[in-house]
Design a protein around this motif. Structure first.
Motif, PDB file in Angstrom:
ATOM      1  N   TRP A  25       0.035   9.537  -9.323  1.00  0.00           N
ATOM      2  CA  TRP A  25       0.167   8.155  -8.834  1.00  0.00           C
ATOM      3  C   TRP A  25      -0.051   7.228 -10.023  1.00  0.00           C
ATOM      4  O   TRP A  25      -1.128   6.660 -10.193  1.00  0.00           O
ATOM      5  CB  TRP A  25      -0.878   7.861  -7.765  1.00  0.00           C
ATOM      6  N   ILE A  26       0.961   7.086 -10.836  1.00  0.00           N
ATOM      7  CA  ILE A  26       0.731   6.421 -12.120  1.00  0.00           C
ATOM      8  C   ILE A  26       1.430   5.065 -12.258  1.00  0.00           C
ATOM      9  O   ILE A  26       1.621   4.561 -13.350  1.00  0.00           O
ATOM     10  CB  ILE A  26       1.077   7.345 -13.306  1.00  0.00           C
ATOM     11  N   GLY A  27       1.750   4.468 -11.105  1.00  0.00           N
ATOM     12  CA  GLY A  27       2.194   3.092 -11.189  1.00  0.00           C
ATOM     13  C   GLY A  27       3.560   2.776 -10.631  1.00  0.00           C
ATOM     14  O   GLY A  27       4.212   3.621 -10.013  1.00  0.00           O
ATOM     15  N   LYS A  28       3.997   1.562 -10.907  1.00  0.00           N
ATOM     16  CA  LYS A  28       5.191   0.992 -10.277  1.00  0.00           C
ATOM     17  C   LYS A  28       6.456   1.791 -10.556  1.00  0.00           C
ATOM     18  O   LYS A  28       7.244   2.043  -9.647  1.00  0.00           O
ATOM     19  CB  LYS A  28       5.357  -0.451 -10.752  1.00  0.00           C
ATOM     20  N   LYS A  29       6.663   2.208 -11.818  1.00  0.00           N
ATOM     21  CA  LYS A  29       7.929   2.884 -12.141  1.00  0.00           C
ATOM     22  C   LYS A  29       8.017   4.262 -11.494  1.00  0.00           C
ATOM     23  O   LYS A  29       9.106   4.845 -11.413  1.00  0.00           O
ATOM     24  CB  LYS A  29       8.141   2.967 -13.651  1.00  0.00           C
ATOM     25  N   TYR A  30       6.874   4.785 -10.999  1.00  0.00           N
ATOM     26  CA  TYR A  30       6.877   6.072 -10.304  1.00  0.00           C
ATOM     27  C   TYR A  30       6.734   5.902  -8.802  1.00  0.00           C
ATOM     28  O   TYR A  30       6.615   6.879  -8.070  1.00  0.00           O
ATOM     29  CB  TYR A  30       5.764   6.970 -10.856  1.00  0.00           C
ATOM     30  N   GLY A  31       6.679   4.656  -8.346  1.00  0.00           N
ATOM     31  CA  GLY A  31       6.693   4.393  -6.911  1.00  0.00           C
ATOM     32  C   GLY A  31       5.333   4.308  -6.245  1.00  0.00           C
ATOM     33  O   GLY A  31       5.230   3.911  -5.088  1.00  0.00           O
ATOM     34  N   ARG A  32       4.278   4.705  -6.960  1.00  0.00           N
ATOM     35  CA  ARG A  32       2.954   4.689  -6.329  1.00  0.00           C
ATOM     36  C   ARG A  32       1.853   4.629  -7.379  1.00  0.00           C
ATOM     37  O   ARG A  32       1.894   5.343  -8.380  1.00  0.00           O
ATOM     38  CB  ARG A  32       2.771   5.950  -5.480  1.00  0.00           C
ATOM     39  N   GLY A  33       0.904   3.759  -7.150  1.00  0.00           N
ATOM     40  CA  GLY A  33      -0.274   3.655  -8.004  1.00  0.00           C
ATOM     41  C   GLY A  33      -1.369   3.085  -7.132  1.00  0.00           C
ATOM     42  O   GLY A  33      -1.672   3.655  -6.083  1.00  0.00           O
ATOM     43  N   PHE A  34      -1.932   1.954  -7.516  1.00  0.00           N
ATOM     44  CA  PHE A  34      -2.884   1.289  -6.620  1.00  0.00           C
ATOM     45  C   PHE A  34      -2.152   0.625  -5.460  1.00  0.00           C
ATOM     46  O   PHE A  34      -2.777   0.236  -4.471  1.00  0.00           O
ATOM     47  CB  PHE A  34      -3.733   0.288  -7.403  1.00  0.00           C
ATOM     48  N   TYR A  35      -0.839   0.530  -5.593  1.00  0.00           N
ATOM     49  CA  TYR A  35       0.023   0.082  -4.498  1.00  0.00           C
ATOM     50  C   TYR A  35       1.113   1.116  -4.256  1.00  0.00           C
ATOM     51  O   TYR A  35       1.522   1.833  -5.171  1.00  0.00           O
ATOM     52  CB  TYR A  35       0.677  -1.268  -4.839  1.00  0.00           C
ATOM     53  N   ASP A  36       1.588   1.174  -3.013  1.00  0.00           N
ATOM     54  CA  ASP A  36       2.727   2.017  -2.644  1.00  0.00           C
ATOM     55  C   ASP A  36       3.968   1.132  -2.669  1.00  0.00           C
ATOM     56  O   ASP A  36       4.104   0.199  -1.876  1.00  0.00           O
ATOM     57  CB  ASP A  36       2.500   2.597  -1.242  1.00  0.00           C
ATOM     58  N   TYR A  37       4.886   1.429  -3.633  1.00  0.00           N
ATOM     59  CA  TYR A  37       6.052   0.578  -3.846  1.00  0.00           C
ATOM     60  C   TYR A  37       7.274   1.011  -3.036  1.00  0.00           C
ATOM     61  O   TYR A  37       8.348   0.441  -3.192  1.00  0.00           O
ATOM     62  CB  TYR A  37       6.388   0.522  -5.341  1.00  0.00           C
ATOM     63  N   SER A  38       7.076   1.990  -2.148  1.00  0.00           N
ATOM     64  CA  SER A  38       8.190   2.395  -1.281  1.00  0.00           C
ATOM     65  C   SER A  38       8.347   1.405  -0.131  1.00  0.00           C
ATOM     66  O   SER A  38       9.317   1.465   0.622  1.00  0.00           O
ATOM     67  CB  SER A  38       7.947   3.806  -0.728  1.00  0.00           C
ATOM     68  N   GLN A  39       7.390   0.505   0.027  1.00  0.00           N
ATOM     69  CA  GLN A  39       7.434  -0.500   1.074  1.00  0.00           C
ATOM     70  C   GLN A  39       7.539  -1.896   0.456  1.00  0.00           C
ATOM     71  O   GLN A  39       7.142  -2.102  -0.676  1.00  0.00           O
ATOM     72  CB  GLN A  39       6.172  -0.402   1.926  1.00  0.00           C
ATOM     73  N   THR A  40       8.085  -2.808   1.226  1.00  0.00           N
ATOM     74  CA  THR A  40       8.206  -4.200   0.785  1.00  0.00           C
ATOM     75  C   THR A  40       7.526  -5.118   1.795  1.00  0.00           C
ATOM     76  O   THR A  40       7.912  -5.131   2.968  1.00  0.00           O
ATOM     77  CB  THR A  40       9.681  -4.605   0.617  1.00  0.00           C
ATOM     78  N   PRO A  41       6.512  -5.878   1.401  1.00  0.00           N
ATOM     79  CA  PRO A  41       5.874  -5.874   0.092  1.00  0.00           C
ATOM     80  C   PRO A  41       5.055  -4.601  -0.127  1.00  0.00           C
ATOM     81  O   PRO A  41       4.719  -3.927   0.849  1.00  0.00           O
ATOM     82  CB  PRO A  41       4.991  -7.124   0.135  1.00  0.00           C
ATOM     83  N   PRO A  42       4.715  -4.276  -1.369  1.00  0.00           N
ATOM     84  CA  PRO A  42       3.942  -3.072  -1.650  1.00  0.00           C
ATOM     85  C   PRO A  42       2.601  -3.080  -0.908  1.00  0.00           C
ATOM     86  O   PRO A  42       1.984  -4.146  -0.737  1.00  0.00           O
ATOM     87  CB  PRO A  42       3.724  -3.103  -3.156  1.00  0.00           C
ATOM     88  N   VAL A  43       2.154  -1.897  -0.486  1.00  0.00           N
ATOM     89  CA  VAL A  43       0.930  -1.771   0.312  1.00  0.00           C
ATOM     90  C   VAL A  43      -0.159  -1.087  -0.521  1.00  0.00           C
ATOM     91  O   VAL A  43       0.110  -0.086  -1.209  1.00  0.00           O
ATOM     92  CB  VAL A  43       1.220  -0.926   1.579  1.00  0.00           C
ATOM     93  N   PRO A  44      -1.396  -1.605  -0.500  1.00  0.00           N
ATOM     94  CA  PRO A  44      -2.475  -0.952  -1.250  1.00  0.00           C
ATOM     95  C   PRO A  44      -2.671   0.495  -0.818  1.00  0.00           C
ATOM     96  O   PRO A  44      -2.526   0.822   0.367  1.00  0.00           O
ATOM     97  CB  PRO A  44      -3.702  -1.800  -0.910  1.00  0.00           C
ATOM     98  N   THR A  45      -2.996   1.347  -1.764  1.00  0.00           N
ATOM     99  CA  THR A  45      -3.211   2.770  -1.444  1.00  0.00           C
ATOM    100  C   THR A  45      -4.697   3.087  -1.251  1.00  0.00           C
ATOM    101  O   THR A  45      -5.052   4.247  -1.037  1.00  0.00           O
ATOM    102  CB  THR A  45      -2.631   3.668  -2.556  1.00  0.00           C
ATOM    103  N   ARG A  46      -5.533   2.078  -1.326  1.00  0.00           N
ATOM    104  CA  ARG A  46      -6.967   2.288  -1.131  1.00  0.00           C
ATOM    105  C   ARG A  46      -7.626   0.999  -0.638  1.00  0.00           C
ATOM    106  O   ARG A  46      -7.304  -0.059  -1.076  1.00  0.00           O
ATOM    107  CB  ARG A  46      -7.601   2.714  -2.467  1.00  0.00           C
TER     108      ARG A  46
END
Length: 292
Positions: free
Chosen positions: A271-292
Motif C-alpha cells: 500500500w504505497i500510495g496514489k500511483k498504486y491505488g492505495r496508501g493512507f487513502y483508497d484511490y479506487s473510490q471517488t473521492p478517495p476513502v481513508p484506509t485507517r
C-alpha cells in the motif's frame, strides 16, 4: 566550464520524464533511457499530455510543443549517452541500484561529460565514488512534480569541482528553476525537514491520536498546508518516504528519525500510495476513502 547542450536522463518514471519535459521545453536536446520501449512510450505520451495542458492554459504554443517533443530521443541501452554533455540519473531511490547504474554508465560517456543524480536523500559523495569522475559529479534534486515545482536542490560531493557546480547551477537557472544549495548530509534540506514531519503524522495515526482525515484536515487548516501530511505521503510514495527515513535514521544515528512501524507495515503490504491505488487513502473510490 562545460557547455551543456545535450542532456541524458536515466529513468523515464515520474521524475525522469518531468526532467526531460522541462529540459526539452527550455531548448536542450534530451536523451531519455529506461529498461523498455513500453515505459519510454508511456513517458512520451505523458510529456505530450503535459504540454497539451500548458497549451490549454495559454502557456505554450502548439509549435513549441512540437519542437520540444522533437528534441527528445529515447533508448533502452546506456550507449545512447555517448554524446551527452550531462547525464542525470533519476532511477528509484535505492543506493545499490544507483551505484550499479553509475558503474555501468561511465564507460559510455565522453571524458568531459558531467553526471548528476536526482537522489532525494543518499550521499552524493558515496554515489560519486561509484564513477570514474567524482569531480564532475553532484546532486541535482528536483521536486515532484518537476514541471510545476520551482526548486532544485544543488548538492556538492566532497570531490565536486567548481566548474561542475557552476555548469549545473547555470543549467538550473536556464530551465526556469530556483537553486537552493545544500550540504551533503542525509536527505539535504527539504526532506530533512519534510519527511520527519510526515513520519510524525504516521506516528500520530499509529498511536490513535487522530484518524487519517482528522490529521490531514488539522494540518491543512491549522498550519495552512495545501495538502495534509498523509495525503502528501501517498503522493510522494510511501516506499520513498520509508527509504528517506531509513537514510536519515542510519546516517544520523538519532532515534528521532526512526521510521514509524505503521509506515513500514503499509510498505510491506504494497500500500504505497496514489500511483498504486492505495496508501493512507483508497484511490479506487471517488473521492478517495481513508484506509485507517
Amino acid at each position: 566550464m562545460t557547455t551543456i547542450k545535450k542532456i541524458g536522463i536515466i529513468g523515464a518514471g515520474q521524475m525522469g520524464s518531468g526532467i526531460a519535459q522541462v529540459c526539452a521545453q527550455a531548448g536542450y536536446d534530451v536523451v531519455l533511457s529506461d529498461i523498455s520501449d513500453a515505459v519510454l512510450e508511456k513517458a512520451l505520451a505523458n510529456i505530450g499530455r503535459n504540454y497539451d495542458r500548458q497549451i490549454q492554459k495559454g502557456k505554450l504554443e502548439e509549435a513549441e510543443k512540437t519542437a520540444a517533443l522533437g528534441r527528445i530521443t529515447t533508448g533502452t541501452d546506456l550507449s545512447v549517452f555517448g554524446e551527452s554533455d550531462l547525464v542525470i540519473e533519476a532511477a528509484t531511490e535505492n543506493e545499490a541500484l544507483k551505484r550499479d547504474l553509475l558503474k555501468k554508465l561511465v564507460p559510455h560517456l565522453k571524458p568531459e561529460a558531467l553526471i548528476a543524480t536526482n537522489t532525494s536523500s543518499i550521499s552524493i559523495t558515496r554515489l560519486a565514488a561509484a564513477t570514474d569522475r567524482p569531480a564532475k559529479f553532484m546532486g541535482m534534486h528536483f521536486m515532484n512534480p518537476v514541471p510545476v515545482m520551482q526548486l532544485v536542490e544543488l548538492i556538492r560531493g566532497i570531490a565536486t569541482d567548481e566548474p561542475t557546480f557552476n555548469a549545473i547551477k547555470e543549467l538550473t537557472l536556464a530551465i526556469g528553476k530556483t537553486a537552493a544549495v545544500a550540504e551533503d548530509f542525509p536527505a539535504f534540506i527539504v526532506n530533512r525537514i519534510l519527511l520527519p514531519m510526515i513520519n510524525e503524522a504516521v506516528y500520530t495515526l499509529y498511536e490513535g491520536v487522530g484518524g487519517v482525515e482528522a490529521i490531514d484536515t488539522a494540518l491543512k487548516l491549522g498550519a495552512n498546508h495545501p495538502m495534509g501530511p498523509l495525503e502528501l505521503a501517498d503522493f510522494i510514495g510511501l516506499d520513498t518516504c520509508l527509504a528517506v527515513m531509513q537514510v536519515l535514521y542510519e546516517g544520523l544515528a538519532d532515534s528521532k528519525y526512526r521510521p514509524c512501524p505503521l509506515l513500514v507495515k503499509y510498505v510491506e503490504a504494497g500500500w504505497i500510495g496514489k500511483k498504486y491505488g492505495r496508501g493512507f487513502y483508497d484511490y479506487s473510490q471517488t473521492p478517495p476513502v481513508p484506509t485507517r
